[in-house]
Motif scaffolding. Structure first.
Motif, PDB file in Angstrom:
ATOM      1  N   SER A  14       0.803  -1.223   0.000  1.00 19.51           N
ATOM      2  CA  SER A  14       0.000   0.000   0.000  1.00 19.51           C
ATOM      3  C   SER A  14       0.837   1.275   0.000  1.00 19.51           C
ATOM      4  N   ARG A  15       2.137   1.149   0.078  1.00 23.01           N
ATOM      5  CA  ARG A  15       3.001   2.320   0.097  1.00 23.01           C
ATOM      6  C   ARG A  15       2.995   3.050  -1.253  1.00 23.01           C
ATOM      7  N   ASP A  16       3.353   4.314  -1.217  1.00 25.45           N
ATOM      8  CA  ASP A  16       3.505   5.093  -2.452  1.00 25.45           C
ATOM      9  C   ASP A  16       4.881   4.852  -3.067  1.00 25.45           C
ATOM     10  N   GLY A  17       5.068   5.363  -4.271  1.00 24.90           N
ATOM     11  CA  GLY A  17       6.417   5.456  -4.810  1.00 24.90           C
ATOM     12  C   GLY A  17       6.783   4.403  -5.828  1.00 24.90           C
ATOM     13  N   LEU A  18       5.996   3.349  -5.911  1.00 29.38           N
ATOM     14  CA  LEU A  18       6.187   2.346  -6.963  1.00 29.38           C
ATOM     15  C   LEU A  18       4.821   1.995  -7.538  1.00 29.38           C
ATOM     16  N   GLU A  19       4.766   1.749  -8.845  1.00 25.40           N
ATOM     17  CA  GLU A  19       3.535   1.219  -9.437  1.00 25.40           C
ATOM     18  C   GLU A  19       3.391  -0.255  -9.067  1.00 25.40           C
ATOM     19  N   ASN A  20       2.153  -0.710  -9.111  1.00 26.85           N
ATOM     20  CA  ASN A  20       1.909  -2.131  -8.819  1.00 26.85           C
ATOM     21  C   ASN A  20       2.768  -3.055  -9.668  1.00 26.85           C
ATOM     22  N   LYS A  21       2.891  -2.733 -10.959  1.00 21.86           N
ATOM     23  CA  LYS A  21       3.662  -3.595 -11.847  1.00 21.86           C
ATOM     24  C   LYS A  21       5.131  -3.647 -11.442  1.00 21.86           C
ATOM     25  N   GLN A  22       5.635  -2.512 -10.935  1.00 19.61           N
ATOM     26  CA  GLN A  22       7.016  -2.525 -10.447  1.00 19.61           C
ATOM     27  C   GLN A  22       7.150  -3.416  -9.216  1.00 19.61           C
ATOM     28  N   ARG A  23       6.161  -3.335  -8.311  1.00 21.16           N
ATOM     29  CA  ARG A  23       6.195  -4.209  -7.126  1.00 21.16           C
ATOM     30  C   ARG A  23       6.179  -5.687  -7.524  1.00 21.16           C
ATOM     31  N   ALA A  24       5.397  -5.973  -8.557  1.00 28.35           N
ATOM     32  CA  ALA A  24       5.313  -7.364  -8.996  1.00 28.35           C
ATOM     33  C   ALA A  24       6.647  -7.852  -9.568  1.00 28.35           C
ATOM     34  N   LEU A  25       7.308  -6.995 -10.350  1.00 28.23           N
ATOM     35  CA  LEU A  25       8.597  -7.381 -10.940  1.00 28.23           C
ATOM     36  C   LEU A  25       9.653  -7.622  -9.860  1.00 28.23           C
ATOM     37  N   VAL A  26       9.703  -6.710  -8.896  1.00 27.30           N
ATOM     38  CA  VAL A  26      10.673  -6.812  -7.811  1.00 27.30           C
ATOM     39  C   VAL A  26      10.446  -8.091  -7.002  1.00 27.30           C
ATOM     40  N   THR A  27       9.179  -8.392  -6.754  1.00 30.11           N
ATOM     41  CA  THR A  27       8.830  -9.604  -6.003  1.00 30.11           C
ATOM     42  C   THR A  27       9.253 -10.857  -6.755  1.00 30.11           C
ATOM     43  N   ILE A  28       8.929 -10.909  -8.043  1.00 29.83           N
ATOM     44  CA  ILE A  28       9.297 -12.082  -8.843  1.00 29.83           C
ATOM     45  C   ILE A  28      10.818 -12.247  -8.860  1.00 29.83           C
ATOM     46  N   ALA A  29      11.551 -11.153  -9.011  1.00 26.30           N
ATOM     47  CA  ALA A  29      13.013 -11.239  -9.061  1.00 26.30           C
ATOM     48  C   ALA A  29      13.578 -11.842  -7.778  1.00 26.30           C
ATOM     49  N   SER A  30      13.006 -11.458  -6.642  1.00 23.38           N
ATOM     50  CA  SER A  30      13.491 -11.998  -5.371  1.00 23.38           C
ATOM     51  C   SER A  30      13.171 -13.481  -5.242  1.00 23.38           C
ATOM     52  N   LEU A  31      11.984 -13.871  -5.650  1.00 22.95           N
ATOM     53  CA  LEU A  31      11.578 -15.279  -5.519  1.00 22.95           C
ATOM     54  C   LEU A  31      12.376 -16.174  -6.447  1.00 22.95           C
ATOM     55  N   VAL A  32      12.638 -15.693  -7.673  1.00 22.22           N
ATOM     56  CA  VAL A  32      13.465 -16.483  -8.604  1.00 22.22           C
ATOM     57  C   VAL A  32      14.863 -16.673  -8.009  1.00 22.22           C
ATOM     58  N   THR A  33      15.388 -15.638  -7.405  1.00 24.93           N
ATOM     59  CA  THR A  33      16.723 -15.704  -6.807  1.00 24.93           C
ATOM     60  C   THR A  33      16.774 -16.709  -5.664  1.00 24.93           C
ATOM     61  N   GLN A  34      15.675 -16.790  -4.898  1.00 23.30           N
ATOM     62  CA  GLN A  34      15.611 -17.759  -3.796  1.00 23.30           C
ATOM     63  C   GLN A  34      15.249 -19.173  -4.248  1.00 23.30           C
ATOM     64  N   GLY A  35      14.583 -19.257  -5.397  1.00 21.99           N
ATOM     65  CA  GLY A  35      14.150 -20.566  -5.860  1.00 21.99           C
ATOM     66  C   GLY A  35      12.981 -21.160  -5.090  1.00 21.99           C
ATOM     67  N   THR A  36      12.141 -20.308  -4.489  1.00 18.69           N
ATOM     68  CA  THR A  36      10.969 -20.822  -3.756  1.00 18.69           C
ATOM     69  C   THR A  36       9.818 -21.025  -4.732  1.00 18.69           C
ATOM     70  N   GLU A  37       9.681 -22.231  -5.219  1.00 25.55           N
ATOM     71  CA  GLU A  37       8.871 -22.500  -6.398  1.00 25.55           C
ATOM     72  C   GLU A  37       7.370 -22.252  -6.234  1.00 25.55           C
ATOM     73  N   PRO A  38       6.733 -22.653  -5.126  1.00 25.30           N
ATOM     74  CA  PRO A  38       5.287 -22.378  -5.040  1.00 25.30           C
ATOM     75  C   PRO A  38       4.995 -20.881  -5.122  1.00 25.30           C
ATOM     76  N   GLN A  39       5.897 -20.077  -4.545  1.00 24.53           N
ATOM     77  CA  GLN A  39       5.665 -18.630  -4.570  1.00 24.53           C
ATOM     78  C   GLN A  39       6.009 -18.033  -5.936  1.00 24.53           C
ATOM     79  N   ILE A  40       6.982 -18.602  -6.648  1.00 24.34           N
ATOM     80  CA  ILE A  40       7.240 -18.143  -8.017  1.00 24.34           C
ATOM     81  C   ILE A  40       5.968 -18.325  -8.841  1.00 24.34           C
ATOM     82  N   GLU A  41       5.356 -19.480  -8.708  1.00 28.28           N
ATOM     83  CA  GLU A  41       4.122 -19.748  -9.455  1.00 28.28           C
ATOM     84  C   GLU A  41       3.020 -18.746  -9.070  1.00 28.28           C
ATOM     85  N   LEU A  42       2.816 -18.563  -7.772  1.00 28.35           N
ATOM     86  CA  LEU A  42       1.770 -17.640  -7.301  1.00 28.35           C
ATOM     87  C   LEU A  42       2.009 -16.227  -7.819  1.00 28.35           C
TER      88      LEU A  42
END
Lengths: 134, 134, 134, 134, 134, 134
Positions: free
Chosen positions: D55-83
């Motif tokens: 809910s914070r300001d300063g990033l668009e939703n799509k940017q938040r989604a990209l950042v999240t995916i990048a972190s999950l791919v780096t960790q290799g947590t597969e159920p969350q990558i899919e989600l």
């Protein structure tokens, strides 16, 4: 008897580092540094790591050194990368073999871990050159 | 010219796996599987990983295979552990060398990663034995 | 004498799991599964992990179990998370203590590792309930 | 008041996924699945992750989604990558943006994590196509 | 021709950093620092990372910078976090976008990695302000 | 009301550290240090970590401290290892319990992470002894 496993580990470490007394000292220094809070950890390194694991058949010492360095670079645990590049050189690896092993990891861990490890390798090589020049 | 780097990578992969056509096929299958969403990734593996990195001097193929396996076991990336145990066998590593390299990692990554990798190694060895028995 | 360290580890594992024969069997099964390719690894787990480390003074068994689970959840090594939630219950941890320990990790590892571990905990709890209901 | 933070998180999740009711359901299903052993974790995801952070300001939703995916791919947590590939598509990312973000990580995490994530992306894309074809 | 891929990468890096000569210099300095032990690694960064990967279509430069920072924060590789916060600013990201991207990772990697990255970000911002004040 | 969750977290931190004002100060200093670039992160630590998570039932404070340390040692995030060894001592853990918890991780994460954490523990113990000697 416990002691004999320790002796076996120490002998392996001596043989592994081609009687590289600096390397043996460095490993024993870990025990000394932690003498007051965790005196057994240095013992476990000698007994379990060197006495049990490094003493196994089926790999040459140089292969064990390469495998160890590859794991440490992947984890990014810097003090151990420095220690095992040193130990690897004492075990007979060439600088080129160490550098190439780190470069080989670019496709598997990416550039950041590799660059940080190469920076450590460069420093280790320089220190050893200075020491041998003295 | 782009193509020539690709060809260089493919040639390296052929030589690396001792003309192990299964291994080459497996690597090319990665490209095919991702053909529709990311067709270039398989190309980068051949061009950059095999054309640039594996093609370097200074390490034997078997050393590159050991270093690669050590990194993958440390990361716990299971599909790649399976692929590179297979590739390592094609590159000339013995089963014993692979198993010992994984065991060598116990002091550096702990038992969990090692046990999971040995379970994969066991399966790979069994599949290859079944295939060679046919 | 080697055997005596093994016996010491086995005794610790028996005491640790409150004579939980299922847990002992599970640990010994690891040795059996790897009997053909890496017969010594199960021995190292009993000798080094249980004989040396778990046998130390200064922590209760339940504390050792919590610390172990926290590390495994952080690494995300799923087969071991399952094994040590089981072992922790045998060592006297309540389900609530295990669940709370996993939830405690949200601020330190984030939600993904925690959610995956809780999913495993739920499955372990269900299997044990079914077994005790039989 | 507690409830109002929850409502705020739920509203954010609704807006984030462009009223993608499937995504909201999937997130709420996590709570349901863990209802019996850890009922609060789903609440923390809605309140803290969506109510506080997303809910914070300063990033668009799509940017938040990209950042999240990048972190999950780096960790290799597969159920969350899919989600989060699913959630990212609902948040307005194109398939191409998701695929390119994963490919962008090759130089930073190496090929293994990237290949495993692309395999998941491919599956997610196929499932969504089948669903939209029905 | 090899050179042309290098030139392509260098051109991309120039364009990416909005002709930010400092950033280009920093990247080239990596090559210089490793000139004696691993001269090719800097070349691979320009050719493969910038020439192949960053040069792809489908993501804006700022998106590539966000994805890269998210991966580095997740890994905790500090020298690269510093470099890519700098590079990201040169690529057009605002300080706010960078800070928000790091905060976005709290639910996915926990507070420790995020706090360490924010400490680096703060330092980078201060250095750039001092430099621009000169 | 937001403020009341903050107050609840602060009260928990006070109780957790047995009114250890140094520890509370250290936690609040994180907020101050990041005041200019990310003022909310310190608030989230108090509200979410201490207000929501540490305030839960089912584990004693000392158990929460052990679990936290185990996770941080496994990740190797050094500033937080230092902070939470300090906080754990304030929460009532003995030095011996902390050292044993770190040693317990050798079989699960290997020697490198454990040695680095013990080196930090030694330093923390020394600083506290000097301070209490003043």
């Amino acid at each position: 008897m416990e002691k004999s496993k320790y002796q076996q580990g120490l002998d392996k470490l001596m043989e592994y580092t081609l009687e590289g007394n600096d390397e043996v000292s460095t490993h024993l220094k870990i025990s000394e540094d932690l003498e007051d809070i965790a005196p057994d950890v240095g013992k476990y390194i000698i007994e379990f790591a060197y006495g049990d694991i490094y003493s196994r058949d089926g790999l040459e010492n140089k292969q064990r050194a390469l495998v160890t360095i590859a794991s440490l670079v992947t984890q990014g645990t810097e003090p151990q990368i420095e220690l095992h590049i040193n130990t690897g050189l004492s075990a007979g690896l060439t600088k080129k073999e160490i550098v190439e092993s780190i470069i080989q990891l670019i496709p598997y861990t990416g550039f950041p871990r590799v660059l940080n490890a190469l920076t450590i390798a460069k420093k280790v090589f320089e220190v050893r050159e200075e020491e041998s020049a003295e």
